[in-house]
Scaffold this active site. Structure first.
Site, mmCIF file in Angstrom:
data_model
loop_
_atom_site.group_PDB
_atom_site.id
_atom_site.type_symbol
_atom_site.label_atom_id
_atom_site.label_comp_id
_atom_site.label_asym_id
_atom_site.label_seq_id
_atom_site.Cartn_x
_atom_site.Cartn_y
_atom_site.Cartn_z
ATOM 1 N N ARG A 43 0.840 -1.188 0.000
ATOM 2 C CA ARG A 43 0.000 0.000 0.000
ATOM 3 C C ARG A 43 0.882 1.247 0.000
ATOM 4 O O ARG A 43 1.917 1.300 0.670
ATOM 5 C CB ARG A 43 -0.927 0.020 1.230
ATOM 6 C CG ARG A 43 -2.136 -0.895 1.101
ATOM 7 C CD ARG A 43 -3.109 -0.377 0.063
ATOM 8 N NE ARG A 43 -4.316 -1.172 -0.063
ATOM 9 C CZ ARG A 43 -4.512 -2.118 -0.966
ATOM 10 N NH1 ARG A 43 -3.535 -2.422 -1.821
ATOM 11 N NH2 ARG A 43 -5.653 -2.772 -1.036
ATOM 12 N N GLU A 45 -3.168 7.920 -6.570
ATOM 13 C CA GLU A 45 -3.045 7.280 -7.874
ATOM 14 C C GLU A 45 -4.091 7.849 -8.832
ATOM 15 O O GLU A 45 -5.234 8.042 -8.423
ATOM 16 C CB GLU A 45 -3.212 5.762 -7.735
ATOM 17 C CG GLU A 45 -2.136 5.128 -6.860
ATOM 18 C CD GLU A 45 -2.320 3.627 -6.666
ATOM 19 O OE1 GLU A 45 -3.334 3.081 -7.161
ATOM 20 O OE2 GLU A 45 -1.454 2.996 -6.030
ATOM 21 N N HIS A 85 0.288 0.163 -10.154
ATOM 22 C CA HIS A 85 -0.585 -0.686 -9.330
ATOM 23 C C HIS A 85 -1.049 -1.911 -10.132
ATOM 24 O O HIS A 85 -2.242 -2.173 -10.270
ATOM 25 C CB HIS A 85 -1.785 0.110 -8.820
ATOM 26 C CG HIS A 85 -2.362 -0.447 -7.541
ATOM 27 N ND1 HIS A 85 -2.878 0.333 -6.559
ATOM 28 C CD2 HIS A 85 -2.497 -1.731 -7.107
ATOM 29 C CE1 HIS A 85 -3.312 -0.417 -5.561
ATOM 30 N NE2 HIS A 85 -3.088 -1.683 -5.879
#
Length: 315
Positions: free
Chosen positions: A236, A265, A282
């Site tokens: 994370r 993001e 990601h």
């Protein structure tokens, strides 16, 4: 008409057999038209007041979201982490929250290993220079010669530990909830967090994010690491102070970093200016086989949750 919402941006509705019974029962499926992580307001708009079930990504599912989604009964996360979900608010509004912790684990572990190898052998930097017409002879390092520090020995961290051991690397691990080395992880040694970050050549994060782990790796932590250490994060974004990491990379204190997750993001921060940082978008769970399993399990969880909530009948 009861409505289902799918907020994760890459969900393959047309090939998910678990969703077919819901569609056959007349449930309408509303998808994420933005094809990116949704904001709080966008989630509220997607859910409306008639959504009974949701397949979620990593968008913020807050008290405000739940208070607006008056018909919502089940949230099924397509993935493992629940840090984007206000679980207390979900309980207060009687919303069941489910996830798929096992499905993405192998994919994230394999990406972690790939990032370790890429950082060690300077693959990304070399690739860019060759594409630019140069012929660099950069010298990297052997994984077998490194001490790898694994922070978090859950589903992903334990896999990464075993993969690194297969390459004959030394592996030291820290997990607040693990007091003995689990079976099947021979050769892995446990150590306090402070010892791990001071001794490891590579530090790979595989733990959950919460208030206690916010910016676990910060300016002080980077200062305690070995000169030239490499930092990997596929867990994370909030686990790392990204500005402090950029400073440590630019100063030469750290040898490199490979980061797949960010506090905001899409990412637009200072790490973009660091030549020794590998940045991915990601993609930890985005292996075809893993993604298919995640989406199927998320849909199966949703169906089961709706049956248990009395929204639909079994069979």
């Amino acid at each position: 008409m009861n409505k289902l919402a799918i907020s994760t941006s890459s969900f393959d509705v047309s090939h998910n057999i678990a969703l077919r019974p819901l569609q056959e029962k007349g449930m309408y499926i509303s998808e994420n038209s933005h094809k990116r992580k949704l904001t709080e307001d966008e989630v509220i708009a997607l859910l409306g007041e008639d959504t009974v079930g949701m397949i979620a990504g990593v968008e913020p599912l807050t008290e405000r979201v739940f208070s607006c989604a008056r018909s919502l009964k089940v949230v099924s996360r397509c993935g493992s982490g629940l840090d984007s979900v206000d679980l207390g608010a979900a309980r207060r509004y009687g919303i069941k929250v489910l996830n798929t912790p096992e499905a993405p684990a192998q994919a994230v572990a394999e990406l972690s290993l790939a990032l370790i190898m890429a950082a060690l052998r300077k693959i990304c930097q070399t690739d860019k220079l060759v594409h630019a017409g140069q012929w660099p002879r950069a010298q990297g390092g052997l994984l077998a010669a490194q001490k790898v520090g694994i922070v978090g020995l859950g589903r992903v961290g334990s896999r990464v530990a075993r993969l690194c051991r297969a390459f004959e690397a030394q592996v030291v691990a820290h997990d607040t909830y693990v007091k003995e080395v689990p079976a099947g992880m021979e050769g892995v040694k446990l150590a306090p967090f402070e010892t791990l970050i001071a001794e490891a050549d590579i530090i790979s994060l595989h733990l959950t994010y919460d208030a206690d782990t916010h910016h676990l790796l910060n300016e002080k932590a980077f200062a305690r690491m070995k000169p030239g250490a490499i930092v990997i994060n596929t867990a994370r974004g909030g686990l790392i102070d990204e500005a402090a990491l950029a400073d440590a990379l630019n100063s030469g204190r750290l040898g490199g970093a490979a980061i797949d997750v960010f506090e905001q993001e899409p990412y637009h921060g200072p790490l973009l200016q660091c030549d020794n940082a590998i940045l991915t978008s990601h993609i930890g769970s985005l292996a075809k086989e893993s993604r298919q399993r995640m989406e199927l399990e998320a849909a199966e969880n949703l169906v089961r949750g709706l049956i248990e909530a009395g929204v639909m009948e079994k069979g």
